[in-house]
Structures are given as C-alpha cells and as structure tokens.
Design a protein around this motif. Sequence first.
Motif, PDB file in Angstrom:
ATOM      1  N   LEU A   1       0.592  -1.305  -0.256  1.00 39.39           N
ATOM      2  CA  LEU A   1      -0.207  -0.037  -0.004  1.00 39.39           C
ATOM      3  C   LEU A   1       0.673   1.138   0.028  1.00 39.39           C
ATOM      4  CD1 LEU A   1      -2.818  -0.996   2.792  1.00 39.39           C
ATOM      5  CD2 LEU A   1      -2.816  -0.434  -0.074  1.00 39.39           C
ATOM      6  N   SER A   2       1.878   1.301   0.837  1.00 34.90           N
ATOM      7  CA  SER A   2       3.245   2.466   0.474  1.00 34.90           C
ATOM      8  C   SER A   2       3.548   2.656  -0.633  1.00 34.90           C
ATOM      9  CB  SER A   2       3.689   2.170   1.863  1.00 34.90           C
ATOM     10  OG  SER A   2       5.356   2.790   1.513  1.00 34.90           O
ATOM     11  N   ALA A   3       3.953   1.359  -1.527  1.00 34.81           N
ATOM     12  CA  ALA A   3       4.421   1.283  -2.657  1.00 34.81           C
ATOM     13  C   ALA A   3       3.221   2.550  -3.416  1.00 34.81           C
ATOM     14  CB  ALA A   3       5.054   0.393  -3.482  1.00 34.81           C
ATOM     15  N   GLN A   4       1.911   1.934  -3.410  1.00 35.59           N
ATOM     16  CA  GLN A   4       1.287   2.307  -4.370  1.00 35.59           C
ATOM     17  C   GLN A   4       0.446   3.419  -3.922  1.00 35.59           C
ATOM     18  OE1 GLN A   4      -3.331   1.047  -3.660  1.00 35.59           O
ATOM     19  NE2 GLN A   4      -2.935   0.422  -5.305  1.00 35.59           N
ATOM     20  N   ASN A   5       1.317   3.827  -2.929  1.00 34.04           N
ATOM     21  CA  ASN A   5       0.887   5.650  -3.253  1.00 34.04           C
ATOM     22  C   ASN A   5       2.212   6.133  -3.632  1.00 34.04           C
ATOM     23  OD1 ASN A   5      -1.277   5.464  -1.040  1.00 34.04           O
ATOM     24  ND2 ASN A   5      -0.818   5.087   0.557  1.00 34.04           N
ATOM     25  N   SER A   6       2.881   5.846  -3.257  1.00 33.55           N
ATOM     26  CA  SER A   6       4.114   6.759  -3.752  1.00 33.55           C
ATOM     27  C   SER A   6       3.518   6.698  -4.981  1.00 33.55           C
ATOM     28  CB  SER A   6       5.641   5.769  -3.069  1.00 33.55           C
ATOM     29  OG  SER A   6       5.726   5.930  -2.141  1.00 33.55           O
ATOM     30  N   ARG A   7       3.786   5.432  -5.608  1.00 33.27           N
ATOM     31  CA  ARG A   7       3.173   5.670  -7.658  1.00 33.27           C
ATOM     32  C   ARG A   7       2.329   6.607  -8.109  1.00 33.27           C
ATOM     33  NH1 ARG A   7       0.315   4.031 -11.689  1.00 33.27           N
ATOM     34  NH2 ARG A   7       1.486   2.370 -13.431  1.00 33.27           N
ATOM     35  N   GLU A   8       1.285   7.089  -6.863  1.00 34.73           N
ATOM     36  CA  GLU A   8      -0.148   7.811  -7.042  1.00 34.73           C
ATOM     37  C   GLU A   8       0.644   8.677  -7.594  1.00 34.73           C
ATOM     38  OE1 GLU A   8      -2.286   6.933  -8.495  1.00 34.73           O
ATOM     39  OE2 GLU A   8      -2.178   5.071  -8.586  1.00 34.73           O
ATOM     40  N   SER A   9       1.485   9.522  -6.401  1.00 34.83           N
ATOM     41  CA  SER A   9       2.267  10.540  -6.064  1.00 34.83           C
ATOM     42  C   SER A   9       3.122  10.411  -7.437  1.00 34.83           C
ATOM     43  CB  SER A   9       2.731  10.745  -4.262  1.00 34.83           C
ATOM     44  OG  SER A   9       1.777  10.520  -3.635  1.00 34.83           O
ATOM     45  N   ALA A  10       3.959  10.088  -7.412  1.00 38.84           N
ATOM     46  CA  ALA A  10       5.312  10.229  -8.381  1.00 38.84           C
ATOM     47  C   ALA A  10       3.966  10.290  -9.891  1.00 38.84           C
ATOM     48  CB  ALA A  10       5.621   8.434  -8.638  1.00 38.84           C
ATOM     49  N   ILE A  11       2.623   9.371 -10.205  1.00 31.52           N
ATOM     50  CA  ILE A  11       2.317   9.575 -11.779  1.00 31.52           C
ATOM     51  C   ILE A  11       1.980  10.938 -11.697  1.00 31.52           C
ATOM     52  CG2 ILE A  11      -0.002   9.178 -12.784  1.00 31.52           C
ATOM     53  CD1 ILE A  11       1.020   6.486 -11.903  1.00 31.52           C
ATOM     54  N   MET A  12       1.281  11.712 -10.571  1.00 28.03           N
ATOM     55  CA  MET A  12       0.509  12.988 -10.209  1.00 28.03           C
ATOM     56  C   MET A  12       2.157  14.395 -10.725  1.00 28.03           C
ATOM     57  SD  MET A  12      -2.388  13.312  -7.273  1.00 28.03           S
ATOM     58  CE  MET A  12      -1.398  11.956  -6.441  1.00 28.03           C
ATOM     59  N   ALA A  13       3.277  14.210 -10.041  1.00 23.74           N
ATOM     60  CA  ALA A  13       3.947  14.625 -10.047  1.00 23.74           C
ATOM     61  C   ALA A  13       4.111  15.299 -11.761  1.00 23.74           C
ATOM     62  CB  ALA A  13       4.885  14.636  -9.382  1.00 23.74           C
ATOM     63  N   ILE A  14       4.471  14.307 -11.682  1.00 28.40           N
ATOM     64  CA  ILE A  14       4.776  14.124 -14.599  1.00 28.40           C
ATOM     65  C   ILE A  14       3.457  14.779 -14.754  1.00 28.40           C
ATOM     66  CG2 ILE A  14       5.216  12.282 -15.352  1.00 28.40           C
ATOM     67  CD1 ILE A  14       6.904  10.401 -13.179  1.00 28.40           C
ATOM     68  N   ASN A  15       2.463  14.215 -14.417  1.00 31.49           N
ATOM     69  CA  ASN A  15       1.092  14.621 -15.222  1.00 31.49           C
ATOM     70  C   ASN A  15       1.338  15.487 -14.801  1.00 31.49           C
ATOM     71  OD1 ASN A  15       0.118  12.325 -15.836  1.00 31.49           O
ATOM     72  ND2 ASN A  15      -1.189  12.222 -14.602  1.00 31.49           N
ATOM     73  N   ASN A  16       1.316  17.478 -13.931  1.00 33.38           N
ATOM     74  CA  ASN A  16       1.805  18.424 -13.483  1.00 33.38           C
ATOM     75  C   ASN A  16       2.991  19.272 -14.228  1.00 33.38           C
ATOM     76  OD1 ASN A  16       0.479  20.273 -11.656  1.00 33.38           O
ATOM     77  ND2 ASN A  16       2.959  20.675 -11.099  1.00 33.38           N
ATOM     78  N   MET A  17       3.804  18.176 -14.223  1.00 32.51           N
ATOM     79  CA  MET A  17       5.003  18.647 -15.072  1.00 32.51           C
ATOM     80  C   MET A  17       4.938  18.615 -16.621  1.00 32.51           C
ATOM     81  SD  MET A  17       8.621  17.606 -14.830  1.00 32.51           S
ATOM     82  CE  MET A  17       9.537  17.923 -13.332  1.00 32.51           C
ATOM     83  N   MET A  18       4.205  17.554 -17.228  1.00 33.89           N
ATOM     84  CA  MET A  18       3.702  17.842 -18.173  1.00 33.89           C
ATOM     85  C   MET A  18       2.474  18.026 -18.752  1.00 33.89           C
ATOM     86  SD  MET A  18       4.128  13.708 -19.301  1.00 33.89           S
ATOM     87  CE  MET A  18       3.236  13.469 -19.323  1.00 33.89           C
TER      88      MET A  18
END
Length: 369
Positions: free
Chosen positions: A174-191
């Motif tokens: 679950l912790s890894a899942q949260n990290s992945r979701e946060s990373a995707i949101m950061a990348i989407n925001n950057m793009m």
Amino acid sequence: MKKAVVSILLIGTMLVSTTSAVQANENKLDIEKVAIKSVENSQFIHSNNRQVKFVKKTYENLGTAVNQAKQGLVFFNSYELVKVVVLTPKAMENMMTQVTNGQAVVSNFVRISAYGEYISLLKADYALNTQADLMNSLYEDYKKARIQREQGLITQYELRLAEIAYEQARYNYLSAQNSRESAIMAINNMMGEDISKKYAVLQDNNITPSSQIKTLAEYTDLALANRVEIINKQNTLDLKKEQFRYDRAGMPTELDVQQQEYEIENLENELALTRIDVQQNISELYTGVESAMKKLEAMNYLAQQAEENYTAAQTSYENSLISLNDLNNAKIAKAQADINLKDAELDTWLVQTTMGMACNAGYMPTILQ
C-alpha cells in the motif's frame, strides 16, 4: 454498391485502428516523452524564450541603426562612429550568444528534472510490482499456515509470525502504491496533463547505466570546453579587450586606460574563478558517479546472494529443516534485495546522465545570473 460498402467498411476499420493506436500510445509513458512534454509545458522555458525574442528584436533594431551609421561614415569620419559601427554588432552578437546558451541550460535543467521524476516513478512502480508478488505469496503461505495450525502441525506463535509477515507485506504494498500515485501526479503536473491521468505501461528499456566511464580528467576537459558559463565569460572578455584596443586608438586619458585595464583584469579573474567552479562541480559529480557505480556493484552482489539464499531456504523447508518463518524471511530479503538493485540501477543511470549534461552546456540556470 457492394464496392462502396466495402470501401466504407475499410475506411471505418482504418479509423478505428488509428484511434486505438493513438489511445494505446497515450497510455504508454517513457522517459523521453516525459522530458519533451515537460520542456514544452515549462513556464520557466517560456519565460526564457520571451527574453530571447526580445534580445533578437533589439538585435534587429540595432542592426538597422548600425547600417545607418555606416552610411554616415561617408560624411562624418568620426572615430566614435567607427567604434559604434564595429563594436555594436559584436556586443549584440555576444548578447545573443549568451541568451541562446541560456536556453540550452534552462532546457537541460527542465529535462534533468523530468528525468528525476520519471526515475522516482519507475522506482515506485518496480517496488509496487515486487511487493504485490511478495504479498500474494505470503498470503498463500499464511493460508497454508492456518491449515497446518488446525492440524496441529505448527504452534499458534508460528501462525502469528506468518500473519505478521503477510500484514507487513500488505502495508509495504500500500505504501508503494501511494508512492506510485504521487509520482504519477507529479509527472502529469510537470507535463501539463490532468493529474489524475493513468498509464498502463511505463517503459524503461532505454534506461541502462553504462558499465564504463571516462576519467575525471576527460570529463573535466569536456566541461571546460563546453560549459556555457565559461564560453560566456570568455566572449565577454574578448569583446572587452577589443573595445580597449579601439579606445586606445582614440587617445584616451591615463585614467580611462587604468579603468579599462581594471575591468579587463576583473573579467579575467571572473573567468578563472568560473573555470575553477566548473572543475569543482565535475569533481563532485565524478565522486557521485563512482559512488553510484560501487553501490550498484554491491547491490548486484547482494541480490545474487539473496536469490541463492532463497533457493536454499526453499530446499531446506521442503525437507523440514527450517520453519515457515525462516522461509518467509528469505523470501522477504530477496524481494528487498531486488528492489535495492533496481533503485541502484536507476540512480546510476541518472547520475551518469547528469554528468553528461554537466560536460556539455550545463544544467544549472543559476550560473547564468
């Protein structure tokens, strides 16, 4: 009529295929796509581009003024007018070179930032997949342990250990899942994408660290030849020296000569300090590259050891030589070693790529201020 229907069906099929291909591509993500879209969306780059356009416009306007001054030389053979005609285009050319160099550095800054975000996403994604496999495996072990407890083959304590192992794996998942979701949101925001956008495939086939690197001296020589802060300082110094030569031809006062010599000396000192800063930067990065590669080597060894230990533990467990808890510990250690190895591979690639940019134009916009 039949031919018309067939043609319509073929066109429809082609449109559906094209749409499907576009959608499939949209659901894929790779490091270069992230970098390119981040550069396109960067307000930092947009602001820098506006500055470049302004300088270009100024350059064009001054070009017109210089051409008019050239015509004036026919009637007014003034030394100051000659200096304007000769030096003004060179001064503007120097400014254009500096802002163009600045564009390259800013672009590299955004690109390496995007690389870092995608590396973080790949780490989280790999950890998520590894933890998912581990969690499912430990859950199956826990179910077997409950049956063995009912049959009186293991103690309540051993059952509890199997349960704890599963719950810990579930927490890590679950912790890894949260990290992945946060990373995707950061990348989407950057793009500049919707932050809730999802991706079915994260490609990493072009992210492989090199096993061989250059020497510190080779990296340093490349950086001293290519870094824009050095090029900018050198061009400014050359221009100032040429201006001084023209000023001396105009019979300046001794005070004017001293002032010019003082300015040239300052520029020479700034250039020397900039070269030292670049050398220090490359030396620090080289230490980071060496450290990352040594860590990668160590993590590779530990991952192999964990694999061998787990294989041995499986054999021992099947022959009733160790407990289920011992087997689970080996299984967990193997999963963590795999994650550590992947992290080390990605970190090594990133620091090697950073070194590549540092030996080219550079990637730190603050150096241009």
